[in-house]
Design an enzyme around this catalytic site. Structure first.
Site, PDB file in Angstrom:
ATOM      1  N   ARG A 144     -23.458  41.460   2.223  1.00  0.00           N
ATOM      2  CA  ARG A 144     -23.051  42.261   1.076  1.00  0.00           C
ATOM      3  C   ARG A 144     -21.649  42.801   1.359  1.00  0.00           C
ATOM      4  NH1 ARG A 144     -26.402  39.937  -1.182  1.00  0.00           N
ATOM      5  NH2 ARG A 144     -28.230  40.700  -2.345  1.00  0.00           N
ATOM      6  N   GLU A 191     -16.673  43.343  -6.223  1.00  0.00           N
ATOM      7  CA  GLU A 191     -16.775  41.967  -6.721  1.00  0.00           C
ATOM      8  C   GLU A 191     -16.654  41.977  -8.236  1.00  0.00           C
ATOM      9  OE1 GLU A 191     -20.175  39.763  -5.440  1.00  0.00           O
ATOM     10  OE2 GLU A 191     -19.793  40.115  -3.318  1.00  0.00           O
ATOM     11  N   HIS A 250     -18.725  34.504  -3.683  1.00  0.00           N
ATOM     12  CA  HIS A 250     -20.169  34.752  -3.552  1.00  0.00           C
ATOM     13  C   HIS A 250     -20.964  33.473  -3.871  1.00  0.00           C
ATOM     14  CE1 HIS A 250     -23.251  38.279  -3.707  1.00  0.00           C
ATOM     15  NE2 HIS A 250     -23.808  37.199  -3.204  1.00  0.00           N
TER      16      HIS A 250
END
Length: 325
Positions: free
Chosen positions: A238, A267, A286
């Protein structure tokens, strides 16, 4: 008899959508960007089930806006830090996730990031496109090697263990730090160490810890200062596990060799982020779990959780099973 109403917050692979269409009256959000907070609250009203992604924050307000008939929240992900699980449990709403499915894809990708950074592959491609390749040179874009190096794993769950198994092929020494995994595993050539020892001895530090208050900015300026100057940091867990400002300073001053990030804080990463000005970092959007096979399995598992929930059946993969007691 009418089908249960569900809201699916994004397009997911067809394998999952087929299951949902057969059993539910589906409201599917088809835009590329996730629904805004206002749109999310609007679409959840009156639904029996919700299938969401990490891009949606599902808290008590969302649950209450849906109404008392909400029977299930299915997360199309392994992690579930985007969901207030305590709020769901208080409301007797089971929360589902997709465990184990992305273990191999993520471990493969973490190794790909390690190799891309240490062998400077993206940098080499930019070098060619910039017209800098004039001849072969013995000092051109020198990088490191994985073979015989020390791999430090922060987090030794399923993905961490998959990393350790892959490291055997590179003859790497593997050490790990995980407060929940303190005994050596006889099936894996990996040794538990404390956090400071891992940072000091690792040539590659790969992050596989969940995001919790304890792991938020776990890799900060102090942690980075303990790493080797030739070390490579990889994060596929993360984004907020790493302090981006501290990482930028460490990379800019070449206090570590490089970094590979598949997750960032925030993000998506803004185009004006200082990290994007550096050559010694590889950043991807991601996509560690983005193999066709893995994403199809995730969609299928998330759909099964959703359908079980709206039928009042136990979820195949439930993160708060206490709701059934």
């Amino acid at each position: 008899m009418s089908k249960p109403k569900v809201f699916v917050t994004r397009l997911i692979p067809e394998k999952g959508l087929e299951l949902i269409r057969d059993s539910c009256d589906m409201d599917l959000w088809q835009a590329e960007l996730p629904p805004s907070r206002e749109e999310l609250l609007q679409h959840v009203r009156g639904v029996d089930g919700l299938l969401c992604l990490l891009t949606e924050q599902i808290d008590g307000e969302v649950m209450d806006e849906a109404g008392p008939q909400l029977k299930v929240i299915s997360n199309h992900a392994v992690g579930f830090d985007n969901i207030d699980v305590m709020a769901a449990t208080t409301r007797k709403i089971p929360v589902g996730n997709t465990p184990e499915v992305l273990t191999d894809a993520t471990a493969d990708f973490a190794f790909a990031l390690m190799m891309a950074v240490t062998r400077r592959i993206p940098e080499g491609e930019r070098y060619i496109h910039a017209g800098k390749w004039k001849t072969w040179g013995p000092l051109t874009l020198l990088g490191g090697e994985l073979t015989g190096a020390t791999l430090g794993l922060i987090g030794f769950g399923r993905i961490g263990k998959a990393m350790a198994r892959r490291a055997v092929g590179f003859e790497m020494r593997v050490i790990y730090y995980d407060p929940n995994e303190t005994k050596p595993n006889p099936d894996l050539k990996a040794s538990p160490v404390d956090f400071e020892t891992l940072l000091e001895e690792s040539d590659y530090v790969s992050l596989h810890a969940p995001l919790t208050p304890d792991t938020h900015h776990l890799i900060d300026s102090e942690a980075l200062s303990k790493m080797k100057s030739n070390a490579v940091l990889v994060n596929t867990s993360r984004g907020p596990v790493v302090d981006p400002e501290a990482l930028y300073e460490a990379l800019k001053e070449k206090r570590i060799f490089g970094a590979g990030l598949d997750v960032t804080e925030p993000e998506p990463l803004p185009l004006d982020s200082p990290l994007l000005t550096l050559d010694n970092i590889v950043i991807t959007p991601h996509i560690a779990s983005a193999s066709k096979e893995t994403r199809a399995r995730m969609a299928w598992m998330a759909a099964r959780n959703l359908i079980a929930g709206v039928k009042g059946e136990p979820l195949p993969n439930c993160v708060n099973p206490q709701v059934y007691k």
